[in-house]
Design an enzyme around this catalytic site. Structure first.
Site, PDB file in Angstrom:
ATOM      1  N   ASP A   1       1.039  -1.398   0.258  1.00  0.00           N
ATOM      2  CA  ASP A   1      -0.015   0.102  -0.008  1.00  0.00           C
ATOM      3  C   ASP A   1       0.657   1.165   0.047  1.00  0.00           C
ATOM      4  O   ASP A   1       1.715   1.531   0.650  1.00  0.00           O
ATOM      5  CB  ASP A   1      -1.139   0.180   1.321  1.00  0.00           C
ATOM      6  CG  ASP A   1      -2.133   1.467   1.417  1.00  0.00           C
ATOM      7  OD1 ASP A   1      -1.479   2.405   0.349  1.00  0.00           O
ATOM      8  OD2 ASP A   1      -2.408   0.974   2.087  1.00  0.00           O
TER       9      ASP A   1
ATOM     10  N   ASN B   1       2.549   4.982 -11.111  1.00  0.00           N
ATOM     11  CA  ASN B   1       1.420   4.796 -11.710  1.00  0.00           C
ATOM     12  C   ASN B   1       0.517   4.378 -10.487  1.00  0.00           C
ATOM     13  O   ASN B   1      -0.610   5.146 -10.522  1.00  0.00           O
ATOM     14  CB  ASN B   1       1.508   3.617 -12.587  1.00  0.00           C
ATOM     15  CG  ASN B   1       0.435   3.153 -12.823  1.00  0.00           C
ATOM     16  OD1 ASN B   1      -0.399   3.905 -13.478  1.00  0.00           O
ATOM     17  ND2 ASN B   1      -0.991   2.016 -12.242  1.00  0.00           N
TER      18      ASN B   1
ATOM     19  N   TYR C   1      -9.473  15.521  -7.069  1.00  0.00           N
ATOM     20  CA  TYR C   1      -8.623  14.227  -7.640  1.00  0.00           C
ATOM     21  C   TYR C   1      -7.854  15.480  -8.939  1.00  0.00           C
ATOM     22  O   TYR C   1      -6.635  14.702  -8.931  1.00  0.00           O
ATOM     23  CB  TYR C   1     -10.082  13.692  -8.690  1.00  0.00           C
ATOM     24  CG  TYR C   1      -9.043  12.661  -9.472  1.00  0.00           C
ATOM     25  CD1 TYR C   1      -7.917  11.882  -9.378  1.00  0.00           C
ATOM     26  CD2 TYR C   1      -8.921  12.816 -11.264  1.00  0.00           C
ATOM     27  CE1 TYR C   1      -7.110  10.658 -10.029  1.00  0.00           C
ATOM     28  CE2 TYR C   1      -8.444  12.198 -11.987  1.00  0.00           C
ATOM     29  CZ  TYR C   1      -7.315  10.952 -11.738  1.00  0.00           C
ATOM     30  OH  TYR C   1      -6.606  10.415 -12.489  1.00  0.00           O
TER      31      TYR C   1
ATOM     32  N   LYS D   1      -3.743  15.481  -8.898  1.00  0.00           N
ATOM     33  CA  LYS D   1      -3.127  14.912 -10.103  1.00  0.00           C
ATOM     34  C   LYS D   1      -1.942  16.452 -10.353  1.00  0.00           C
ATOM     35  O   LYS D   1      -0.928  16.432 -10.590  1.00  0.00           O
ATOM     36  CB  LYS D   1      -3.696  14.938 -11.117  1.00  0.00           C
ATOM     37  CG  LYS D   1      -3.941  13.472 -10.735  1.00  0.00           C
ATOM     38  CD  LYS D   1      -3.063  12.079 -10.746  1.00  0.00           C
ATOM     39  CE  LYS D   1      -3.371  11.054 -10.717  1.00  0.00           C
ATOM     40  NZ  LYS D   1      -2.779  10.203 -11.280  1.00  0.00           N
TER      41      LYS D   1
HETATM   42  P1  NDP Z   1      -6.753   0.929 -12.316  1.00  0.00           P
HETATM   43  O1  NDP Z   1      -8.050   1.344 -10.823  1.00  0.00           O
HETATM   44  O2  NDP Z   1      -7.167   0.130 -13.305  1.00  0.00           O
HETATM   45  O3  NDP Z   1      -5.392   1.002 -11.474  1.00  0.00           O
HETATM   46  C1  NDP Z   1      -4.572   1.357 -10.552  1.00  0.00           C
HETATM   47  C2  NDP Z   1      -4.079   1.433  -9.405  1.00  0.00           C
HETATM   48  O4  NDP Z   1      -3.836   1.638  -8.085  1.00  0.00           O
HETATM   49  C3  NDP Z   1      -4.441  -0.635  -9.160  1.00  0.00           C
HETATM   50  O5  NDP Z   1      -3.951  -1.186  -9.726  1.00  0.00           O
HETATM   51  C4  NDP Z   1      -4.742  -0.124  -7.843  1.00  0.00           C
HETATM   52  O6  NDP Z   1      -4.511  -1.455  -7.272  1.00  0.00           O
HETATM   53  C5  NDP Z   1      -3.735   0.996  -8.167  1.00  0.00           C
HETATM   54  N1  NDP Z   1      -3.623   1.146  -6.585  1.00  0.00           N
HETATM   55  C6  NDP Z   1      -4.484   2.260  -5.949  1.00  0.00           C
HETATM   56  N2  NDP Z   1      -4.815   2.715  -4.937  1.00  0.00           N
HETATM   57  C7  NDP Z   1      -3.296   2.000  -4.022  1.00  0.00           C
HETATM   58  C8  NDP Z   1      -2.045   1.810  -2.805  1.00  0.00           C
HETATM   59  N3  NDP Z   1      -2.892   2.669  -1.858  1.00  0.00           N
HETATM   60  N4  NDP Z   1      -1.277   1.491  -2.950  1.00  0.00           N
HETATM   61  C9  NDP Z   1      -0.785   0.890  -3.773  1.00  0.00           C
HETATM   62  N5  NDP Z   1      -1.223   1.088  -4.996  1.00  0.00           N
HETATM   63  C10 NDP Z   1      -2.742   1.308  -5.188  1.00  0.00           C
HETATM   64  O7  NDP Z   1      -6.929   2.567 -12.628  1.00  0.00           O
HETATM   65  P2  NDP Z   1      -5.478   3.041 -14.091  1.00  0.00           P
HETATM   66  O8  NDP Z   1      -4.778   1.962 -14.458  1.00  0.00           O
HETATM   67  O9  NDP Z   1      -6.864   3.925 -14.859  1.00  0.00           O
HETATM   68  O10 NDP Z   1      -4.901   3.950 -13.577  1.00  0.00           O
HETATM   69  C11 NDP Z   1      -3.596   4.346 -13.370  1.00  0.00           C
HETATM   70  C12 NDP Z   1      -3.313   5.321 -13.176  1.00  0.00           C
HETATM   71  O11 NDP Z   1      -3.549   6.165 -14.279  1.00  0.00           O
HETATM   72  C13 NDP Z   1      -3.812   6.610 -12.006  1.00  0.00           C
HETATM   73  O12 NDP Z   1      -2.400   7.164 -11.096  1.00  0.00           O
HETATM   74  C14 NDP Z   1      -4.809   7.184 -12.429  1.00  0.00           C
HETATM   75  O13 NDP Z   1      -5.200   7.892 -11.613  1.00  0.00           O
HETATM   76  C15 NDP Z   1      -4.103   7.234 -13.160  1.00  0.00           C
HETATM   77  N6  NDP Z   1      -5.045   8.585 -15.137  1.00  0.00           N
HETATM   78  C16 NDP Z   1      -5.631   6.937 -15.324  1.00  0.00           C
HETATM   79  C17 NDP Z   1      -6.428   7.131 -15.696  1.00  0.00           C
HETATM   80  C18 NDP Z   1      -8.065   6.234 -16.732  1.00  0.00           C
HETATM   81  O14 NDP Z   1      -8.729   7.927 -17.202  1.00  0.00           O
HETATM   82  N7  NDP Z   1      -7.878   5.525 -16.343  1.00  0.00           N
HETATM   83  C19 NDP Z   1      -6.069   8.624 -16.458  1.00  0.00           C
HETATM   84  C20 NDP Z   1      -5.826  10.142 -16.086  1.00  0.00           C
HETATM   85  C21 NDP Z   1      -4.944   9.026 -15.246  1.00  0.00           C
HETATM   86  P3  NDP Z   1      -5.088  -2.233  -5.815  1.00  0.00           P
HETATM   87  O15 NDP Z   1      -5.950  -1.802  -5.503  1.00  0.00           O
HETATM   88  O16 NDP Z   1      -4.685  -3.399  -6.200  1.00  0.00           O
HETATM   89  O17 NDP Z   1      -3.951  -1.694  -4.985  1.00  0.00           O
END
Ligand code: NDP
Length: 258
Positions: free
Chosen positions: A70, A97, A167, A171
């Site tokens: 986490d 990420n 949010y 960012k």
């Molecule tokens: P997902 O929800 O598919 O992926 C997010 C990832 O972050 C998951 O693997 C989740 O894993 C992990 N995560 C969340 N909280 C924690 C935590 N406390 N510790 C460790 N891991 C964490 O979304 P995206 O792939 O879209 O998002 C990836 C990044 O891209 C993010 O930073 C998001 O803000 C950014 N983004 C996304 C956009 C979109 O339209 N999708 C647009 C612009 C930016 P788990 O739950 O297993 O911990």
């Protein structure tokens, strides 16, 4: 394809789904020879499945270490980095990420819990990881440094939208931290790379609307989102450039996104 990352160690946060998962595959496919991947997220079962899928697709040349982590917990992050097995200790590329969105609400209705988790993950989490990994990068090559830190921001950090105040603010903070870090490290051989995606189809897209697909579809009407692979390709391209080239600040969005 650049061979710069052959045999290097890549650490990806939030690798259990979406962009992080695709980035793991893209590194593995592009640099399979002796590549070491450290995949982290809270959902360890998903990480293990991804590790198995990568092994099936590219074979045993890529070594994958899956670790439940986490990023918002600074003690956990420090302990994780301290306990990395010797062969994974020298992280060459950190992809920050992990990130999340919790709901859409105008200022008076923003829930404290949502606000806290977004800042703790998107901002503090990214800084926790950076602080934990940076000393190793700074020490490398007789102290003149080496490594890449790639921060995934968002178009939301540049173009705030109604109801997305928290949010978007997280960012914008990521972008600001990325830029100051780049300036701090300018004389070192550590590249700080900021990549800001526009709309990407992942689990994230629906969470933003509390699972309300109808609402999400209405907001995104007429816009074909990017796939997570589209962003993964940009991440891997940036990391693969020769050392003197920094893809510093990149916005990647669908052609139809207003
Ligand atoms: P997902 O929800 O598919 O992926 C997010 C990832 O972050 C998951 O693997 C989740 O894993 C992990 N995560 C969340 N909280 C924690 C935590 N406390 N510790 C460790 N891991 C964490 O979304 P995206 O792939 O879209 O998002 C990836 C990044 O891209 C993010 O930073 C998001 O803000 C950014 N983004 C996304 C956009 C979109 O339209 N999708 C647009 C612009 C930016 P788990 O739950 O297993 O911990």
């Amino acid at each position: 394809i650049s061979k710069r990352l052959k045999g290097k160690t890549i650490l990806i946060t939030g690798a259990s789904s979406g962009i992080g998962r695709s980035t793991a595959f893209e590194f593995a496919r592009t640099y399979s020879e002796n590549l070491k991947l450290i995949l982290t997220a809270r959902r360890i079962d998903s990480l293990k499945q991804i590790a198995a899928d990568i092994a099936e697709e590219v074979g045993g040349a890529v070594k994958v270490l899956s670790v439940q982590l986490d990023v918002s917990n600074a003690d956990e992050v420090r302990a994780f980095v301290g306990k990395l097995p010797t062969e994974f200790k020298e992280v060459d590329v950190l992809v920050n990420n992990a990130g999340l969105v919790k709901g859409v609400a105008k200022a008076p209705e923003i829930a404290e819990e949502d606000m806290n988790i977004m800042f703790a993950t998107n901002v503090t989490g990214l800084i926790n990881m950076t602080q934990a990994i940076l000393p190793t990068m700074l020490k490398r090559n007789n102290g003149d440094g080496a490594g890449d830190i790639i921060n995934i921001g968002s178009i939301a950090g540049r173009e705030p939208y109604v109801g997305g105040g928290i949010y978007c603010a997280t960012k914008a903070a990521v972008r600001s931290f990325t830029e100051s870090l780049r300036k701090e490290l300018i004389s070192k051989r550590i590249r700080i790379i900021g990549i800001d995606p526009g709309q990407v189809e992942t689990e994230f897209s629906l969470v933003r609307f509390y699972g309300d697909k109808k609402k999400a579809d209405a907001v995104y009407a007429g816009c074909e989102p990017l796939t997570p692979d589209d962003i993964a390709e940009v991440v891997v391209f940036a990391a693969g450039r020769r050392e003197n080239v920094v893809i510093a600040d990149t916005l990647v969005f669908p052609n139809h996104q207003a």
